[in-house]
Design a protein around this motif. Sequence first.
Motif, PDB file in Angstrom:
ATOM      1  N   UNK A 137       0.803  -1.222   0.000  1.00 34.30           N
ATOM      2  CA  UNK A 137       0.000   0.000   0.000  1.00 34.30           C
ATOM      3  C   UNK A 137       0.836   1.272   0.000  1.00 34.30           C
ATOM      4  N   UNK A 138       2.131   1.153  -0.263  1.00 34.13           N
ATOM      5  CA  UNK A 138       3.008   2.320  -0.183  1.00 34.13           C
ATOM      6  C   UNK A 138       2.621   3.378  -1.206  1.00 34.13           C
ATOM      7  N   UNK A 139       2.746   4.635  -0.815  1.00 35.91           N
ATOM      8  CA  UNK A 139       2.481   5.747  -1.721  1.00 35.91           C
ATOM      9  C   UNK A 139       3.587   5.851  -2.764  1.00 35.91           C
ATOM     10  N   UNK A 140       3.279   6.379  -3.958  1.00 34.50           N
ATOM     11  CA  UNK A 140       4.334   6.607  -4.944  1.00 34.50           C
ATOM     12  C   UNK A 140       5.396   7.545  -4.370  1.00 34.50           C
ATOM     13  N   UNK A 141       6.641   7.347  -4.758  1.00 33.97           N
ATOM     14  CA  UNK A 141       7.737   8.150  -4.206  1.00 33.97           C
ATOM     15  C   UNK A 141       7.517   9.635  -4.426  1.00 33.97           C
ATOM     16  N   UNK A 142       6.891   9.986  -5.550  1.00 33.53           N
ATOM     17  CA  UNK A 142       6.660  11.399  -5.860  1.00 33.53           C
ATOM     18  C   UNK A 142       5.766  12.078  -4.829  1.00 33.53           C
ATOM     19  N   UNK A 143       4.905  11.290  -4.153  1.00 36.13           N
ATOM     20  CA  UNK A 143       3.987  11.851  -3.165  1.00 36.13           C
ATOM     21  C   UNK A 143       4.464  11.644  -1.732  1.00 36.13           C
ATOM     22  N   UNK A 144       5.659  11.092  -1.566  1.00 37.72           N
ATOM     23  CA  UNK A 144       6.192  10.848  -0.222  1.00 37.72           C
ATOM     24  C   UNK A 144       7.626  11.345  -0.109  1.00 37.72           C
ATOM     25  N   UNK A 197      16.502  19.297  -7.739  1.00 36.35           N
ATOM     26  CA  UNK A 197      15.194  18.659  -7.798  1.00 36.35           C
ATOM     27  C   UNK A 197      15.338  17.152  -7.662  1.00 36.35           C
ATOM     28  N   UNK A 198      14.475  16.573  -6.835  1.00 37.74           N
ATOM     29  CA  UNK A 198      14.567  15.138  -6.548  1.00 37.74           C
ATOM     30  C   UNK A 198      13.648  14.282  -7.410  1.00 37.74           C
ATOM     31  N   UNK A 199      12.705  14.913  -8.076  1.00 37.93           N
ATOM     32  CA  UNK A 199      11.694  14.151  -8.797  1.00 37.93           C
ATOM     33  C   UNK A 199      10.419  13.991  -7.994  1.00 37.93           C
ATOM     34  N   UNK A 200      10.501  14.343  -6.710  1.00 36.46           N
ATOM     35  CA  UNK A 200       9.314  14.303  -5.877  1.00 36.46           C
ATOM     36  C   UNK A 200       8.430  15.516  -6.094  1.00 36.46           C
ATOM     37  N   UNK A 201       7.191  15.430  -5.627  1.00 39.21           N
ATOM     38  CA  UNK A 201       6.236  16.530  -5.751  1.00 39.21           C
ATOM     39  C   UNK A 201       5.917  17.120  -4.385  1.00 39.21           C
ATOM     40  N   UNK A 202       5.594  16.247  -3.443  1.00 38.23           N
ATOM     41  CA  UNK A 202       5.237  16.700  -2.102  1.00 38.23           C
ATOM     42  C   UNK A 202       5.320  15.515  -1.152  1.00 38.23           C
ATOM     43  N   UNK A 203       5.649  15.778   0.083  1.00 36.34           N
ATOM     44  CA  UNK A 203       5.719  14.716   1.086  1.00 36.34           C
ATOM     45  C   UNK A 203       4.399  14.711   1.858  1.00 36.34           C
ATOM     46  N   UNK A 204       3.415  14.021   1.286  1.00 32.22           N
ATOM     47  CA  UNK A 204       2.074  14.023   1.877  1.00 32.22           C
ATOM     48  C   UNK A 204       2.011  13.412   3.271  1.00 32.22           C
ATOM     49  N   UNK A 205       2.647  12.262   3.524  1.00 27.67           N
ATOM     50  CA  UNK A 205       2.561  11.712   4.884  1.00 27.67           C
ATOM     51  C   UNK A 205       3.105  12.665   5.944  1.00 27.67           C
ATOM     52  N   UNK A 206       4.187  13.382   5.626  1.00 27.02           N
ATOM     53  CA  UNK A 206       4.765  14.317   6.590  1.00 27.02           C
ATOM     54  C   UNK A 206       3.793  15.440   6.904  1.00 27.02           C
ATOM     55  N   UNK A 207       3.140  15.960   5.877  1.00 27.41           N
ATOM     56  CA  UNK A 207       2.155  17.029   6.085  1.00 27.41           C
ATOM     57  C   UNK A 207       0.969  16.496   6.890  1.00 27.41           C
ATOM     58  N   UNK A 208       0.554  15.272   6.584  1.00 24.27           N
ATOM     59  CA  UNK A 208      -0.607  14.693   7.267  1.00 24.27           C
ATOM     60  C   UNK A 208      -0.344  14.507   8.764  1.00 24.27           C
ATOM     61  N   UNK A 209       0.854  14.018   9.128  1.00 28.02           N
ATOM     62  CA  UNK A 209       1.121  13.784  10.549  1.00 28.02           C
ATOM     63  C   UNK A 209       1.233  15.101  11.302  1.00 28.02           C
ATOM     64  N   UNK A 210       1.806  16.127  10.679  1.00 31.95           N
ATOM     65  CA  UNK A 210       1.872  17.438  11.330  1.00 31.95           C
ATOM     66  C   UNK A 210       0.458  17.975  11.561  1.00 31.95           C
ATOM     67  N   UNK A 211      -0.418  17.835  10.551  1.00 33.89           N
ATOM     68  CA  UNK A 211      -1.800  18.302  10.701  1.00 33.89           C
ATOM     69  C   UNK A 211      -2.543  17.566  11.802  1.00 33.89           C
ATOM     70  N   UNK A 212      -2.376  16.242  11.863  1.00 33.96           N
ATOM     71  CA  UNK A 212      -3.063  15.455  12.888  1.00 33.96           C
ATOM     72  C   UNK A 212      -2.574  15.814  14.286  1.00 33.96           C
ATOM     73  N   UNK A 213      -1.269  15.974  14.438  1.00 31.79           N
ATOM     74  CA  UNK A 213      -0.702  16.302  15.739  1.00 31.79           C
ATOM     75  C   UNK A 213      -1.144  17.695  16.181  1.00 31.79           C
ATOM     76  N   UNK A 214      -1.164  18.638  15.262  1.00 28.57           N
ATOM     77  CA  UNK A 214      -1.607  19.996  15.600  1.00 28.57           C
ATOM     78  C   UNK A 214      -3.069  20.017  16.035  1.00 28.57           C
ATOM     79  N   UNK A 215      -3.886  19.175  15.425  1.00 31.60           N
ATOM     80  CA  UNK A 215      -5.294  19.106  15.813  1.00 31.60           C
ATOM     81  C   UNK A 215      -5.423  18.641  17.258  1.00 31.60           C
ATOM     82  N   UNK A 216      -4.594  17.677  17.651  1.00 37.57           N
ATOM     83  CA  UNK A 216      -4.608  17.208  19.037  1.00 37.57           C
ATOM     84  C   UNK A 216      -4.154  18.317  19.980  1.00 37.57           C
ATOM     85  N   UNK A 217      -3.068  19.018  19.598  1.00 36.93           N
ATOM     86  CA  UNK A 217      -2.561  20.095  20.424  1.00 36.93           C
ATOM     87  C   UNK A 217      -3.522  21.258  20.530  1.00 36.93           C
TER      88      UNK A 217
END
Length: 490
Positions: A150-157, A170-190
């Motif tokens: 179920x791993x995300x494509x490298x371009x999205x991680x 440039x690395x060929x990536x587009x955005x690190x979605x999991x990193x953004x998602x965990x920051x958003x989830x943690x901030x919601x808790x805080x």
Amino acid sequence: MLQQLLRTKPVAPAPHVDAGEPFEGSLEGEVHLRRTLTGTQLIMLGIGAVIGAGIFVLTGQAAAEHAGPAIMLSFVIAGIACAFAGLCYAEFAAMLPVSGSAYSYSYATLGEGVAWFIGWCLVLEYLFASATVAVGWSGYFNAFLNNFGLALPEALARAPYTVEAGRLVHTGGIINLPAIAIVGAVCAVGYVGITQSAFVNTIIVVVKVAVILAFIAFGAQYVDPANWQPFIPENEGPGRFGMDGVMRAATMVFFAYIGFDAVSTAAGEAKNPQRDMPIGILGSLVICTVLYILVCAVLTGMLPYPQLGTPEPVSTALAAYPSLQWLQILVEMAAVAGLASVILVMLMAQPRIFYTMSRDGLMPKLFGKVHARFRTPHVGTVVVGLIAAVLAGFLPIGLLGEMVSMGTLLAFATVCAGIFVLRRTRPDLERPFRVPAVSLVAPLGVLACMYLFWQSFKEHWPLFVGWMIIGTVIYLLYGYRHSRLRRDRG
């Protein structure tokens, strides 16, 4: 202006605080934060901040590249150095139960100029460290998903840029979605509240400590004492094994302890800070040091140390034993949880630093706003979360790791110096907790932290100086003009 930079905030003995009572301490502005945290929760906060990338990554790399099986000795040395700062933090936190950590302590002892400098260093520690750890969390999370296809494509991680030879590439990536998602989830808790944050952190800490104890218990059955020989490998050059390598590894693994000071940022929300802050700070340090040493012993006993230089040394050691595959999956899950708890504690701490600086007039007033229902510094939480998400999702932040450590070490050194100064300038203050042998402990803390700071500064001084110049400009344009202390004293 020099007189203003050297002005200190008045320090008065802190009265005992009963559970649930707001307390307006000598550093003012704490009346709006609710006191709900117990000593146990504070210990959990410390463990949540410290046990993360260090135990899951740093242990194996330091053993393979610098110390060999003597990595256990390196952690003892680093733990002793960190204990010097921890003792000084404990005395300050019990005496001044406010939310500003090293910033508040510096303001009370060394003046506004040093306080701003340390506050700006703490931005490096908490804000940028949380973003850095979020990227590490993304890697572990995607690797865990890969076990189930179920791993995300490298371009999205992966961040779109990295740094090579001082240039953005440039690395060929587009955005690190999991990193953004965990920051958003943690901030919601805080955002919702300190009690909820502490509750979530406690669950995560229990899970990852249980898995670490399982690794120690089951992995110990596969330890081959021959892998511990020689305990200190023969020196192969500067920093490569021998006692020189042990000391180099101690410098490296000291950074695994970064985060215990986040406990002090929650002092304004502790039920009984005079008793519980020393328990939280020193208790988390002792527990984490013991766990680090035990994990290192099992790791280096399960595999020859040269094979541990991987991004996931614990998983690597378990992979060598098919009968422990079930534990390998649990360790990957614990790594994901462990790194998430580090982000949680870091993103809880930074808004509270800004909160205190705002109440002092050194940062814009919006950072001092407290949510009417949740009683949290919600604006600061959102702002810090947005910045951390951008850093984690788009920018190459691996280079900032050394800067994070440099800022932290300066804060540690300043706290040790502040305790030494305050013992002489205000011996009359009530101290619920006192650093033993302060004339020895405080100077040793300063020397140890500055030694480690210098190792990184030699290589990265242009970046650190540039960061400090930015902070100085902000202080001159806003902080100096709006300083509450300057206004009150004319």
